[in-house]
Scaffold this active site. Sequence first.
Site, PDB file in Angstrom:
ATOM      1  CG  ASP A  40      -1.832   1.216   1.260  1.00 35.02           C
ATOM      2  OD1 ASP A  40      -2.473   1.507   0.239  1.00 35.02           O
ATOM      3  OD2 ASP A  40      -1.901   1.894   2.308  1.00 35.02           O
ATOM      4  CD  GLU A 135      -4.529   1.058  -3.201  1.00 34.60           C
ATOM      5  OE1 GLU A 135      -5.674   1.029  -2.726  1.00 34.60           O
ATOM      6  OE2 GLU A 135      -3.702   1.948  -2.943  1.00 34.60           O
ATOM      7  CB  CYS A 205     -14.896 -10.619   8.152  1.00 37.30           C
ATOM      8  SG  CYS A 205     -15.378  -8.872   8.267  1.00 37.30           S
ATOM      9  CG  ASP A 232      -1.461   3.283   5.727  1.00 35.32           C
ATOM     10  OD1 ASP A 232      -2.485   3.601   5.093  1.00 35.32           O
ATOM     11  OD2 ASP A 232      -0.719   4.123   6.275  1.00 35.32           O
TER      12      ASP A 232
END
Length: 280
Positions: A40, A135, A205, A232
């Site tokens: 990230d 990303e 989850c 992060d």
Amino acid sequence: MARSAVPPRARDGNGWHISFGVHTGRKADAPNGKPACGVDFGVAASAFVSTETTPRLMPPTLTAHEKKRLKALEQRKAREITYAKKHNGGKYSRRLRTTIAQIARLTTRRANRRHDFTHKLTTDLAKNHGLIGIEDLRVKNMSKSAKGTAETPGKNVRAKAGLNQSVLDNMPGERRRQLEYKARMYGSVLVAVPPFHTSQTCAKCGQVDLGSRKGCGRLFACTRCGHEDDADHNASVEIEARARRTGGSDINSTRSIPRMRVPATGRRRMRETPKPAHAS
């Protein structure tokens, strides 16, 4: 007789540079078989790797003394430009050119330190991981000005300008460019995943909830399962999971950008909108 091609030249605060390419014939390495990771890239933390417990922070590119000197030089430059326009018809004096050169040396030093950190970071990631998830950021859109127009002026323009500068200082586009060729050099594969809601998705989850990241703080606390983590780091784990789903099985591929529009899978959608118990 044809003239030989002249290597491209460039000039910065340190002087003139000549660059030229050399064909080495090196081919992409075989898969290195090392573990996967998600990264990230941010502003508060330059990079948080999913397999690590602490972020990687870029050292200050200028010392306190250098920052103070740069500010003084920029103020001097503004005064000297005003004087040149008023008394010299806009012609730059020798003193003004000296001031501009001194500013260029400091800004070049800052850029060199930024590039040094970026090269060390990307080389380490490519050497020590078999799959790197990042990303698929649109840096140009992220760093757009909030100034707006005369009819519809923007809000928080000054704060947005500071954020834009911080984003560009961390060079997400350059990091991606370096990872694309270094991954092939060291036997790893780069997978760029859609960035939608990586900061609001629970890596444990799969719950997507803006309330899990209150005030965009450093703490991520899932509203469903109670999972707590650095925001992060949680995002980096989610990025790794998406990279494994979209490109993790094709470990020997040179494909860097998988074409995928949405990050949600069937599993994720079922968790977000569960059906009632009485529904067939």
